[in-house]
Design an enzyme around this catalytic site. Sequence first.
Site, PDB file in Angstrom:
ATOM      1  N   GLU A  42       0.891  -1.165   0.000  1.00  0.00           N
ATOM      2  CA  GLU A  42       0.000   0.000   0.000  1.00  0.00           C
ATOM      3  C   GLU A  42       0.923   1.207   0.000  1.00  0.00           C
ATOM      4  OE1 GLU A  42      -2.714   0.169   3.392  1.00  0.00           O
ATOM      5  OE2 GLU A  42      -2.532   2.358   3.364  1.00  0.00           O
ATOM      6  N   ARG A  46       1.078  10.150   1.131  1.00  0.00           N
ATOM      7  CA  ARG A  46       1.624  11.155   2.049  1.00  0.00           C
ATOM      8  C   ARG A  46       2.818  11.843   1.423  1.00  0.00           C
ATOM      9  NH1 ARG A  46       1.506   7.293   7.346  1.00  0.00           N
ATOM     10  NH2 ARG A  46      -0.372   6.319   6.557  1.00  0.00           N
ATOM     11  N   LYS A 130     -10.699  -1.052   6.678  1.00  0.00           N
ATOM     12  CA  LYS A 130      -9.488  -0.793   7.458  1.00  0.00           C
ATOM     13  C   LYS A 130      -9.900  -0.394   8.874  1.00  0.00           C
ATOM     14  CE  LYS A 130      -5.731   2.666   7.352  1.00  0.00           C
ATOM     15  NZ  LYS A 130      -4.375   2.507   6.829  1.00  0.00           N
TER      16      LYS A 130
HETATM   17  C1  3PG Z   1      -1.034   3.473   8.385  1.00  0.00           C
HETATM   18  O1  3PG Z   1      -0.896   4.391   7.634  1.00  0.00           O
HETATM   19  O2  3PG Z   1      -1.816   2.557   8.155  1.00  0.00           O
HETATM   20  C2  3PG Z   1      -0.253   3.508   9.655  1.00  0.00           C
HETATM   21  O3  3PG Z   1       0.433   4.704   9.769  1.00  0.00           O
HETATM   22  C3  3PG Z   1       0.690   2.387   9.841  1.00  0.00           C
HETATM   23  O4  3PG Z   1       1.008   2.425  11.185  1.00  0.00           O
HETATM   24  P1  3PG Z   1       2.331   1.798  11.818  1.00  0.00           P
HETATM   25  O5  3PG Z   1       3.450   2.715  11.405  1.00  0.00           O
HETATM   26  O6  3PG Z   1       2.085   1.790  13.290  1.00  0.00           O
HETATM   27  O7  3PG Z   1       2.506   0.422  11.230  1.00  0.00           O
END
Ligand code: 3PG
Length: 213
Positions: A42, A46, A130
């Site tokens: 994914e 950002r 999600k």
């Molecule tokens: C996301 O965008 O789904 C999260 O920022 C992932 O979170 P993590 O860095 O705690 O895995």
Amino acid sequence: MYEKFYDQLEKLGIVPVVVLEKVEDAEPMAHALMHAGMRSAEVTFRTACAAECIAAMRAAEPEMCVGAGTVLNNEQADRAIDAGAQFIVSPGYSEDVVSHCIELNVPVLPGCVTPSDITAAIAHGLHVTKFFPAAQYGGLATIKALAAPFVGHRFMPTGGVSTANVEEYLSCPAIAACGGTWMVKPALFADGDFSRVEQTAREAMDVVRKVRG
Ligand code: 3PG
């Protein structure tokens, strides 16, 4: 709707959440993940180069299932899909983005943490959403509580999923797949060496195999 994609998610087990600052990193990232048996990514919107990275990953590894994350509006969804994104993930529930993706027949995983969010997603025929940020919204305990009334609905938790808890998450039948950044942290490939990404991803896939066979 999307049954084929949901089956694929179940088989993938873990979807790495990739934040890339440079397009040059997309190709070696795709190769490292695929070599580790982690056959999806994914790529989050950002960073400015997200769409280009999606195109580069698809070109480098045509068998990989590459989607777009952090998609907040239809304009980003269109850019992602034009670049070759095979699925769309949003941090929250956007009626606009969900309707748009359904119209285009592209699988969409909106972020749903409340019964109201999930009800809205189900009204559109979505059966997997999600769950973000998972740790802050109560993790597995909340997912299990939500799964009780929403029979058959499944979740992709992200946010706080790590080597320490991924086995526990994956063992819950209400979990379709887990998302996370732990195997693709920028510090793991800052020097241009992707072997640590490959190693960490391989260890994560060992857990998927252990739990799901
Ligand atoms: C996301 O965008 O789904 C999260 O920022 C992932 O979170 P993590 O860095 O705690 O895995």
